[in-house]
Motif scaffolding. Sequence first.
Motif, mmCIF file in Angstrom:
data_model
loop_
_atom_site.group_PDB
_atom_site.id
_atom_site.type_symbol
_atom_site.label_atom_id
_atom_site.label_comp_id
_atom_site.label_asym_id
_atom_site.label_seq_id
_atom_site.Cartn_x
_atom_site.Cartn_y
_atom_site.Cartn_z
ATOM 1 N N ALA A 62 22.688 -16.089 59.039
ATOM 2 C CA ALA A 62 23.177 -16.675 60.292
ATOM 3 C C ALA A 62 23.148 -15.659 61.425
ATOM 4 O O ALA A 62 23.249 -16.022 62.600
ATOM 5 N N THR A 212 26.826 -16.356 68.885
ATOM 6 C CA THR A 212 25.942 -17.518 68.969
ATOM 7 C C THR A 212 26.068 -18.181 70.333
ATOM 8 O O THR A 212 25.069 -18.603 70.932
ATOM 9 N N THR A 257 21.502 -23.757 66.004
ATOM 10 C CA THR A 257 22.265 -23.527 64.785
ATOM 11 C C THR A 257 21.437 -22.777 63.775
ATOM 12 O O THR A 257 20.216 -22.908 63.727
ATOM 13 N N LYS A 258 22.100 -21.950 62.984
ATOM 14 C CA LYS A 258 21.443 -21.146 61.963
ATOM 15 C C LYS A 258 22.360 -21.046 60.756
ATOM 16 O O LYS A 258 23.570 -20.807 60.899
ATOM 17 N N ASP A 259 21.771 -21.244 59.580
ATOM 18 C CA ASP A 259 22.521 -21.137 58.348
ATOM 19 C C ASP A 259 22.313 -19.769 57.708
ATOM 20 O O ASP A 259 21.448 -18.996 58.123
ATOM 21 N N GLY A 260 23.099 -19.492 56.685
ATOM 22 C CA GLY A 260 22.964 -18.252 55.929
ATOM 23 C C GLY A 260 23.440 -18.474 54.509
ATOM 24 O O GLY A 260 24.259 -19.365 54.247
ATOM 25 N N GLN A 265 27.317 -20.968 58.360
ATOM 26 C CA GLN A 265 26.559 -21.621 59.429
ATOM 27 C C GLN A 265 27.253 -21.363 60.760
ATOM 28 O O GLN A 265 28.478 -21.380 60.851
ATOM 29 N N ALA A 276 31.645 -21.797 63.862
ATOM 30 C CA ALA A 276 31.144 -20.988 62.754
ATOM 31 C C ALA A 276 31.916 -21.385 61.509
ATOM 32 O O ALA A 276 33.127 -21.636 61.565
#
Length: 338
Positions: A62, A212, A257-260, A265, A276
Amino acid sequence: MYSSSLADAPPIREPRHTPVAHLIRGGVVEGVHYGSVVVLGPDGEVRHRIGDIEAAFYPRSALKPVQAVAMVRAGLPLDGELLSLTAASHSGEERHLAGTRRILEAAGLTEDHLRNVPDLPFDPVVRDTWVREGRPPSRLAQNCSGKHAAMLYTCVLNGWSLDDYLDPGHPLQQAVAEIVEDLTGQRIAQVTVDGCGAPLFSLSLHGLARATARLTTAAPGTPEARVADAMRAHAEMASGSGRDVAVMMRAVPGLLTKDGFEGVQAAALPDGRAVAVKIADGAGRARVPVAAAALARAGVDPSVLTEFAGEPLLGGGVPVGEVRPVRALAPLTEPACA
């Protein structure tokens, strides 16, 4: 030296997670997913929190958009789909492999210069095809190869050494650490090694949400805005065909958005609203519905988030339950525009 404007590093402790989702089967709570959630308003203030949003944790992938910003600030000239790939946890589709090769070629390098770990493609369908064809694990197929290729390109542009580009003391990684602290607004608590071999920085869930939001509210043309624009315009390059984060960015106008890995997320809207999420047990089945619920709590119209309610729990091939976010994540008022 640290900037005097930075907050102290978040405390390293066992996070005080609380229930964020229930696994419901036949009307009975069969399981409980613990975690933490933070929702920021357009002014950057915390509007809602669950669990422990200030303890040190690892954001995993993320944080890749922030790493991409650091590389752009250091001169990386990529835009569009290749910049999106720089911030990617890609699925290993042919377009991802081809894009990574293009970055390496622009740097005058080859796959042999990559120092990420060899792996099979992340996407199950792509991986199965890869195995049937008898192809071995490769650094190019590993989901972080776009980031690593961009790191190498950044090193070439700055005259930095290549063999040790993953060393935390390398000029590239020092530059990344500086931007991580700049955008999160806090000092890094701990540095370790991510699954791909790159340095991994520990910060707070609150700091991840703040960083973010810094990307989505940045002035046009800045490194932050370039990364956000690239990821939103080329969501499949930052993830893969049908991946939940790509579908979510298409569903919610302006969303980044970005996941990890391990249930992380982060997401933000152009006006600065941000969320988050960290699922304590790392479960992806809880991450998606909890992230969607957090966005609804931030004011996104719940009707555009219905497809992210989570996959149904099956019994004998028939839906018998679901993963349901806790009531504390329910929207407070009528939804605002997305």
